[in-house]
Scaffold this motif. Structure first.
Motif, PDB file in Angstrom:
ATOM      1  N   UNK A  91     -45.726   3.800 -60.729  1.00  0.00           N
ATOM      2  CA  UNK A  91     -45.296   5.165 -61.027  1.00  0.00           C
ATOM      3  C   UNK A  91     -44.678   5.857 -59.816  1.00  0.00           C
ATOM      4  N   UNK A  92     -43.897   6.881 -60.106  1.00  0.00           N
ATOM      5  CA  UNK A  92     -43.432   7.826 -59.098  1.00  0.00           C
ATOM      6  C   UNK A  92     -44.153   9.137 -59.363  1.00  0.00           C
ATOM      7  N   UNK A  93     -44.822   9.658 -58.358  1.00  0.00           N
ATOM      8  CA  UNK A  93     -45.661  10.855 -58.506  1.00  0.00           C
ATOM      9  C   UNK A  93     -45.032  11.992 -57.713  1.00  0.00           C
ATOM     10  N   UNK A  94     -44.685  13.082 -58.405  1.00  0.00           N
ATOM     11  CA  UNK A  94     -44.012  14.215 -57.783  1.00  0.00           C
ATOM     12  C   UNK A  94     -44.876  15.474 -57.923  1.00  0.00           C
TER      13      UNK A  94
ATOM     14  N   UNK B  96     -43.030  14.821 -50.675  1.00  0.00           N
ATOM     15  CA  UNK B  96     -41.855  13.993 -50.404  1.00  0.00           C
ATOM     16  C   UNK B  96     -42.146  12.874 -49.404  1.00  0.00           C
ATOM     17  N   UNK B  97     -42.931  13.170 -48.387  1.00  0.00           N
ATOM     18  CA  UNK B  97     -43.160  12.220 -47.301  1.00  0.00           C
ATOM     19  C   UNK B  97     -44.277  11.228 -47.586  1.00  0.00           C
ATOM     20  N   UNK B  98     -44.883  11.292 -48.772  1.00  0.00           N
ATOM     21  CA  UNK B  98     -45.994  10.367 -49.064  1.00  0.00           C
ATOM     22  C   UNK B  98     -45.914   9.767 -50.461  1.00  0.00           C
ATOM     23  N   UNK B  99     -44.800   9.938 -51.128  1.00  0.00           N
ATOM     24  CA  UNK B  99     -44.686   9.466 -52.510  1.00  0.00           C
ATOM     25  C   UNK B  99     -44.781   7.949 -52.638  1.00  0.00           C
ATOM     26  N   UNK B 100     -44.346   7.243 -51.606  1.00  0.00           N
ATOM     27  CA  UNK B 100     -44.249   5.783 -51.706  1.00  0.00           C
ATOM     28  C   UNK B 100     -45.590   5.116 -51.969  1.00  0.00           C
ATOM     29  N   UNK B 101     -46.685   5.745 -51.570  1.00  0.00           N
ATOM     30  CA  UNK B 101     -47.994   5.095 -51.730  1.00  0.00           C
ATOM     31  C   UNK B 101     -48.337   4.845 -53.196  1.00  0.00           C
ATOM     32  N   UNK B 102     -47.777   5.640 -54.100  1.00  0.00           N
ATOM     33  CA  UNK B 102     -48.174   5.526 -55.501  1.00  0.00           C
ATOM     34  C   UNK B 102     -47.550   4.336 -56.212  1.00  0.00           C
TER      35      UNK B 102
ATOM     36  N   UNK C 248     -36.267   6.553 -46.756  1.00  0.00           N
ATOM     37  CA  UNK C 248     -36.289   7.971 -47.114  1.00  0.00           C
ATOM     38  C   UNK C 248     -37.567   8.645 -46.630  1.00  0.00           C
ATOM     39  N   UNK C 249     -38.684   7.952 -46.735  1.00  0.00           N
ATOM     40  CA  UNK C 249     -39.957   8.510 -46.281  1.00  0.00           C
ATOM     41  C   UNK C 249     -39.913   8.773 -44.773  1.00  0.00           C
TER      42      UNK C 249
END
Length: 277
Positions: A131-134, A146-152, A242-243
């Protein structure tokens, strides 16, 4: 008052009335207990919607009205990490946080369908993982995580305690702490680059979608996993870059050095295997 006191010394009629009263009280208690035991948390699922963008807009309006954050999750039922996140969300620990602080909407990406209209509403090029979590401030549409979305992208392997810590942290941000995220703005050259690569990634998704459908049906086409791995590497690299950019820029914003930003070198990617044929 003790309802049982002196009951055996009352006239027969009063005894019958008292018995009915006791029965009614216990029946009410039983009914309340039964209702409580059947309460279930929301069943978070990724369901196709012809109005996905409008659904997000309406949820954002609801978040603003109710003084909550907007939480948009883009994923799919076929994705192990997407369903893993949904299961964590259904726990009582997460329900306590979500119901108090977030208006949550799950968006189905189907077979890697185009959802750029949704992500770009919050100044994010596309989804790079499922998933992408916003997490979004509904008033400004600022993307707070924005700076931590990749973990999901590995949501199923994240411990429940880390879910609780993460979503609690963002729920407790002060207006001052939100300010760097609200002031975030991509360099025009970088924004154009990200948009270009988001379009390229969507073309790759369009290629993989029909193949993914066959894989889900138990008939993976020859070479599908190699193509999947190739695209996964590309989208992961894009998001990781991007992160890093976001971390640097947010740190500059936080230190009042936004005017001193320098556009980073932008990586060149070789053609995909199917593009070079």
């Amino acid at each position: 008052m003790d309802l049982h006191k002196n009951v055996h010394h009352q006239p027969p009629l009063l005894k019958r009335q008292f018995a009915k009263l006791i029965a009614a009280v216990f029946a009410s208690i039983a009914l309340l207990t039964a209702c409580k035991s059947t309460e279930q948390p929301p069943q978070y699922t990724y369901e196709a919607s012809a109005t996905a963008y409008d659904d997000v807009v309406n949820t954002q309006k609801s978040a603003l009205k109710n003084g909550k954050l907007l939480l948009v999750v883009l994923g799919a039922q076929w994705c192990h990490d997407s369903t893993g996140l949904a299961k964590r969300f259904q726990t009582q620990e997460m329900q306590n946080i979500l119901t108090s602080h977030y208006e949550t909407i799950f968006v189905d990406v189907g077979l890697l369908e185009d959802r750029r209209a949704i992500t770009q509403r919050f100044d994010y090029p596309t989804y790079y993982a499922t998933p992408t979590v916003m997490i979004v401030d509904p008033a400004s549409s600022a993307l707070l995580n924005r700076a931590s979305m990749a973990i999901w992208g590995r949501a199923d392997s994240i411990a429940l305690a880390d879910y609780v810590d993460y979503f609690t942290k963002f729920a407790q941000l002060s207006d001052k702490q939100k300010l760097p995220m609200m002031n975030w703005q991509a360099d025009p050259q970088v924004a154009a680059y990200d948009t270009q690569h988001a379009a390229r990634l969507q073309k790759a998704y369009d290629l993989l979608g029909p193949l993914l459908q066959k894989d889900i049906a138990g008939e993976p086409p020859e070479g599908f996993y190699d193509l999947w791995k190739e695209v996964r590497g590309y989208r992961s690299d894009l998001q990781e870059t991007m992160v890093k950019r976001a971390e640097t820029q947010l740190e500059q914003n936080d230190n009042g050095k936004a005017d001193a930003q320098v556009a980073p070198a932008l990586r060149h990617y070789h053609p995909f295997s199917w593009e070079s044929k």
